[in-house]
Each structure stands twice: as C-alpha cells, then as structure tokens.
Design an enzyme around this catalytic site. Structure first.
Site, short mmCIF file in Angstrom:
data_model
loop_
_atom_site.label_atom_id
_atom_site.label_comp_id
_atom_site.label_asym_id
_atom_site.label_seq_id
_atom_site.Cartn_x
_atom_site.Cartn_y
_atom_site.Cartn_z
N HIS A 205 22.06 71.59 61.42
CA HIS A 205 21.16 70.83 60.86
C HIS A 205 21.93 70.44 59.57
CE1 HIS A 205 20.07 73.56 57.55
NE2 HIS A 205 20.31 74.47 58.32
N HIS A 238 17.31 71.69 66.12
CA HIS A 238 16.64 71.26 64.90
C HIS A 238 15.66 69.96 65.13
CE1 HIS A 238 15.41 70.64 60.76
NE2 HIS A 238 15.89 71.98 60.50
#
Ligand code: UD1
Ligand code: UDP
Length: 370
Positions: A205, A238
């Site tokens: 992420h 994510h």
C-alpha cells in the site's frame, strides 16, 4: 480526581498498536480514558476495534474516498482541535506516523497539551520514503513530551535529534503485545485454502510505490504465480483505489491467486503464521512476521525498521520485477534459504510494551516522580 487521557486512533495499524495501550489504561483507576477515532480509515479501523472490543467515545468520521493529503490534513486539524478545546485532556497519546498522528501532535502543541508518542524514533533518513510517513514522524517527535521508543535503535535516533534522554522510554513495540494476545487465541484464516498447498501471503500500500513501481510488483507476482502452480498466493487488497485498480487488473485471472478484501486482524495473524513467507511493504508486517518465524521480502529499498534486516529475518528487495521474482523463487525452492530467515527472532518487543508505557504515565500522573 481522575486524569483525562485522550487516545487518538486513525488507521488500521494505529488501532492494532494502540489497542494494548487503550486496554491497559482502562484498568488504571487514576485514568479517565477517552478514545477518539479520527476514522482516517473507516472499514479497516472498525474491523480492528471490533476484534479488540474497543468503542470510540468520539468519532470524527474523517475518511473520504480518494482523500488527498492536504484535504485530509485540513479536516483532521479542524476536527481534532474542536475536541481538544472541548475535552481539555491532561495528555494525548497517538501511535506511529500517519497524517492523523502528525496533526494530533501539532494540534497538541498549539493548545499546549502534553503529547505522548507511541512508536517514537523510527527514521529512514529520507523524507521522500516512506512518503509522507517520515515527515510525519519527525513532526510528531518535535512536539512529543513522552517518546515511547520500540527499540534501542529508535532511542538513538531520538537522541541524535536532540531529544532529552529523560523523555525517552524504550518500551518495545505494542504490536507484539497485540500479536501475542491475538495469536494466543488461535485464530482461523477464515478463507478457504487448499490445505495441501503452501501459501505465500502478500500486502502492499505504500504511496511512494504507486504507479510504475507497483505495476512492476504486480507483474512479478503474476510471473511467480504462473511459474509455481503448486503454490497458492493470498493477497488481501488494501482499499486505497491506487492499489486496488492495478492489483485487480493484473492478478485477478490467475488460478492460484486469491485476491480478497482486507482480512480482520485475527485472520491475518493466522495467515501470517501459516505462510511459507510474506511479500509486503507494510511496516507492521515487518515487525510481526519475525515473531512468528515467517520470512518477509520487503518491497522497499530502505526501512526504518533495520533491526529485522540486521537479524536476517526480513530482506529488502525493492520493486524491481526481476529481483522480486529471483528472491521469492529462491525462498520457494530452497528450504535452507527459508530456514535461515525463519529464526523466530523478535527484535521489536516482548509483549509488555503497553505495561511500560502505562507505568511511565502512572508515575507522572499518579504523583510519583516523572
Ligand atoms: C494510510 C497512512 C499510511 C499507513 C496506512 C495503513 C497517511 C497519509 N497514510 O495510508 O501511513 O501506513 O494508512 O494502511 O496517513 N480506504 C477505504 N477504507 C478504509 C481505508 C481506506 O476505502 O478503511 C480508501 C479511501 O478511498 C481512502 C484511501 O483508501 O481515501 C486512502 O486512505 P488514506 O488513509 O489516506 O491512505 P492509506 O493509503 O490508507
Ligand atoms: N493487517 C490486517 N489485515 C490485512 C492486512 C494487514 O489486519 O488484511 C494488519 C497487519 O497484521 C499489521 C497491520 O495490519 O498489523 C499493518 O497495516 P498496514 O500494512 O495497513 O500499515 P503499516 O503497518 O504499513 O503502516
């Protein structure tokens, strides 16, 4: 009279790492604890609160889809300051290096409220990486009254930034408290997997990897999945749209690749335990996996958590396609390479970090020497 302490939590990793502190402070008779959720993350924050049985007393509900850093910072600053003005806490605590933490530290400075920084002193030495977390840490450190450093290395970083030694406690990282407590409950992954096949777990992420670096990472993961049909790859994606779009476009058609929503913490801990190894750019995963004796290939060129690299239990592999494939294939093929990294060494704590943090606060607020 009890002392009002405000614990501020914005994102998933902050919730995981503040949970042990919140739960410990709840048992302190001198402390009147209030939990403030900025909800910089919404669903992922709620997932963690639910696992640890935490209810926010105040919820700013800040998250917006595709929030920009300036918009996020402005909304946080305004919302937090209203709470600080109204609640007048004796002290505020926050953990880590997100925008929620940076604005909390600055907001406390503006209102002259003592701020305790949990996981203080991490430094990569490069303001561009991780971005914007390195800058957030520096700001949080500038304004902290108490610096709860997870390791001796983190303490040294703070001393080098001219922080007084009296204001630093080496406590260990509260993530190990959360991990050991969760692992003790023997959680289940909650996802149907082939019990015969080894598992490789993936998370990603980091903002500085968005775009081309992350495209390369996904291309490498796709290559690995094609080359290794006997391995299953599990990737809880994510929710940041910059991650989701590329991940689903590149990886969703591979038979041995499972893309799923973020796992709740207990399921993710079970997945980390089960995994042959992990490929990740997460900070928390670099701290947790070594304690579970699971090797990690880190999708970054540097880390503010050098302790695990020095111990040989995580390895920096960057975002280069060829390098990721080569390092991962080596771990898949060679049990000795895996064994050399699966040492079960945990440089980040012993599970008692929250107790140490609360002791320091108790000594201050319950009238003993600071
Ligand atoms: C944030 C932190 C990062 C931390 C990471 C942990 C900042 C600037 N970044 O990055 O330091 O390592 O969290 O995961 O503080 N979203 C959802 N639901 C959620 C969470 C996020 O939909 O529960 C989506 C939203 O569209 C949101 C976007 O993700 O706008 C980005 O969230 P944000 O907190 O700004 O950044 P992260 O990449 O999550
Ligand atoms: N995590 C989780 N579910 C997932 C992926 C990660 O509960 O699907 C946990 C993980 O165990 C770690 C934390 O989330 O404690 C890491 O969060 P993230 O990678 O979002 O942030 P970072 O640690 O990089 O700031």
């Amino acid at each position: 009279m009890s002392t009002k302490i405000l614990a501020v939590v914005g994102t998933r990793p902050e919730a995981i790492k503040m949970a042990p502190v919140i739960l410990a402070l709840r048992n302190e008779p001198w402390a009147d604890l209030r939990v403030l959720a900025t909800a910089q993350h919404r669903q992922m924050l709620d997932q963690v609160f639910s696992w640890f049985g935490i209810d926010a007393d105040i919820d700013l509900n800040i998250m917006r889809p595709r929030q920009s850093l300036p918009q996020l910072t402005a909304r946080l600053m305004t919302g937090l300051d209203e709470v600080l003005e109204r609640e007048e806490p004796a002290a505020v605590l926050a953990q880590g290096d997100t925008t929620s933490v940076m604005t909390t530290a600055l907001g406390c400075f503006y209102r002259n409220i003592p701020f305790g920084h949990v996981e203080a002193g991490l430094r990569s030495g490069d303001l561009a990486s991780p971005f914007p977390e390195e800058a957030n840490r520096v700001v949080a450190g500038m304004f902290a009254r108490w610096h709860f450093a997870p390791t001796e290395q983190a303490k040294q970083n703070l001393l080098a930034a001219s922080i007084s030694e009296d204001d630093i406690d080496v406590t260990g990282n509260t993530v190990i408290d959360a991990l050991l407590e969760t692992s003790r409950r023997d959680p289940d992954i909650g996802i149907e997997l082939d019990s015969e096949k080894p598992l490789v777990l993936i998370t990603a992420h980091r903002r500085e990897n968005f775009g081309r670096p992350f495209e390369q990472v996904c291309a490498a993961l796709s290559d690995l999945a094609r080359r290794n049909p006997g391995i299953q790859f599990l990737y809880p994606v994510h929710p940041n749209p910059n991650v989701r779009e590329i991940a689903y476009r590149t990886l969703s058609n591979l038979a041995n690749f499972i893309l799923c929503e973020p796992l709740d913490y207990a399921s993710f801990v079970a997945a980390m335990k089960r995994a042959l190894f992990i490929i990740s750019d997460s900070g928390g995963v670099q701290e947790e996996a070594p304690a579970l004796a699971t090797p990690v290939l880190v999708l970054r060129e540097e880390t503010e958590r050098p302790e695990a690299v020095q111990a040989g239990v995580v390895k920096l592999v960057g975002t280069d396609h060829g390098r990721i494939v080569a390092e991962a294939q080596d771990l898949i093929d060679d049990p000795d390479t895996r064994a050399a990294m699966a040492l079960g060494i945990s440089p980040f704590g012993d599970g008692n970090a929250a107790v140490r943090i609360v002791s320091r606060l108790r000594a201050h607020f319950a009238g003993k020497n600071d």
